[in-house]
Scaffold this active site. Sequence first.
Site, mmCIF file in Angstrom:
data_model
loop_
_atom_site.group_PDB
_atom_site.id
_atom_site.type_symbol
_atom_site.label_atom_id
_atom_site.label_comp_id
_atom_site.label_asym_id
_atom_site.label_seq_id
_atom_site.Cartn_x
_atom_site.Cartn_y
_atom_site.Cartn_z
ATOM 1 C CG ASP A 11 46.280 39.991 35.233
ATOM 2 O OD1 ASP A 11 46.648 40.051 36.420
ATOM 3 O OD2 ASP A 11 46.541 39.010 34.496
ATOM 4 C CG ASP A 16 45.690 40.071 39.529
ATOM 5 O OD1 ASP A 16 46.629 40.717 39.068
ATOM 6 O OD2 ASP A 16 45.430 38.899 39.174
ATOM 7 C CG ASN A 41 44.790 36.350 35.565
ATOM 8 O OD1 ASN A 41 45.594 35.473 35.248
ATOM 9 N ND2 ASN A 41 44.916 37.077 36.657
ATOM 10 C CB THR A 126 49.647 41.779 40.437
ATOM 11 O OG1 THR A 126 48.484 42.534 40.095
ATOM 12 C CG2 THR A 126 50.266 42.314 41.713
ATOM 13 C CG PHE A 167 49.628 33.877 33.088
ATOM 14 C CD1 PHE A 167 49.009 33.189 32.054
ATOM 15 C CD2 PHE A 167 49.143 35.129 33.429
ATOM 16 C CE1 PHE A 167 47.928 33.737 31.367
ATOM 17 C CE2 PHE A 167 48.065 35.691 32.756
ATOM 18 C CZ PHE A 167 47.451 34.991 31.727
ATOM 19 C CG ASN A 168 51.710 38.007 35.574
ATOM 20 O OD1 ASN A 168 50.589 37.807 35.119
ATOM 21 N ND2 ASN A 168 51.938 38.208 36.866
ATOM 22 C CG HIS A 240 50.791 33.426 41.991
ATOM 23 N ND1 HIS A 240 51.864 32.578 41.981
ATOM 24 C CD2 HIS A 240 49.767 32.725 41.434
ATOM 25 C CE1 HIS A 240 51.525 31.426 41.434
ATOM 26 N NE2 HIS A 240 50.252 31.492 41.101
ATOM 27 C CG ASP A 241 48.867 38.591 41.362
ATOM 28 O OD1 ASP A 241 50.019 38.256 41.020
ATOM 29 O OD2 ASP A 241 47.896 38.573 40.585
HETATM 30 C C1 BDR Z 1 50.301 35.112 37.808
HETATM 31 O O1 BDR Z 1 49.467 34.776 36.697
HETATM 32 C C2 BDR Z 1 48.126 35.037 36.989
HETATM 33 O O2 BDR Z 1 47.334 33.926 36.665
HETATM 34 C C3 BDR Z 1 48.042 35.395 38.439
HETATM 35 O O3 BDR Z 1 47.088 36.430 38.636
HETATM 36 C C4 BDR Z 1 49.441 35.862 38.787
HETATM 37 O O4 BDR Z 1 49.602 37.234 38.579
HETATM 38 C C5 BDR Z 1 50.923 33.840 38.343
HETATM 39 O O5 BDR Z 1 51.669 33.207 37.351
HETATM 40 CA CA CA Z 2 47.743 38.685 38.166
#
Ligand code: BDR
Ligand code: CA
Length: 307
Positions: A11, A16, A41, A126, A167-168, A240-241
Amino acid sequence: MARHPILLDCDPGQDDAVAILLALAAEDALETIALTTVAGNVPLDRTTDNALRLVELAGAEVPVHAGADRPLLRPLVTAEQVHGPTGIDGADLPPTGRRPAPGHAACALVDAIRSRPPASVTLVATGPLTNLALAFRLAPDLPGRLRRVAIMGGAIGLGNVTPAAEFNFHVDPHAARIVFESGADIVLFPLDVTHQVRVTEERLARIRAVGNPAARAVAGMLAFYRGRNPEGGPPQAPLHDPCPVAWLLEPQLFRGRRAEVTIETDSPLGLGRSYVDFRSADPNALVMEQADAEGLFALLCARLARL
Ligand code: BDR
Ligand code: CA
């Protein structure tokens, strides 16, 4: 050596975007069969357009399939406050003439995985897991046909959207639950490990110094993104991704343990929480706990230099 075939469901999102560029910059080792996009996102039309622009930037010939425009059951929650209105603010990429490939992302995942030998394809995710859950429901043989599913999401400790949830998994907890109950061989990169991979000023300068258009775009995105550190505090946002992609290229950068991961879908306060039980006799995932951040940024710079 045979290349490792992957599908990248995402996303984009600056982090990402870095994961996509890292994968496309490693085509000697990874065969990126397709990118599939999901709303997360930012809304789906933007995540898809961003993926197309990034494929163009990398000069790659990889199809982009658009997928779910909302979570399975819940209304979509986006994160423009972190990623900016485009999702990849700071990249400054021109519009592309490229168009999404025909077919819903979930169908594309099913077709791609079924067309390859069993246990050959790794699915990297991701974003919210909506497309994966749809694909697993469409094709119950899929989890067993995959080599692995490498997922950025969840948290052993605190979340980043609520105290409970990352978040994800918070955006689509029901999809995450389907995936973790699917029997697939899962490798999880939770916040606890991605928070060790910080975009510092010095690391940003090293990326900028690579000097080609891809590195400039990454530096621009990360300069924007690190200033929006969602945890507050100094501008050192976690990257993160790229973690699951980096792990595919250099597994020694990460260490973890097997655990049973269960996703909360019932409690309003805990929605999307990942319960990580390292004592379970019935583990369903390898959960990463430690990252070599210096090694990851060295890998990123070396790979970006090839684009
Ligand atoms: C995840 O949430 C999104 O904002 C980032 O792309 C990542 O995949 C981190 O919590
Ligand atoms: Ca992401």
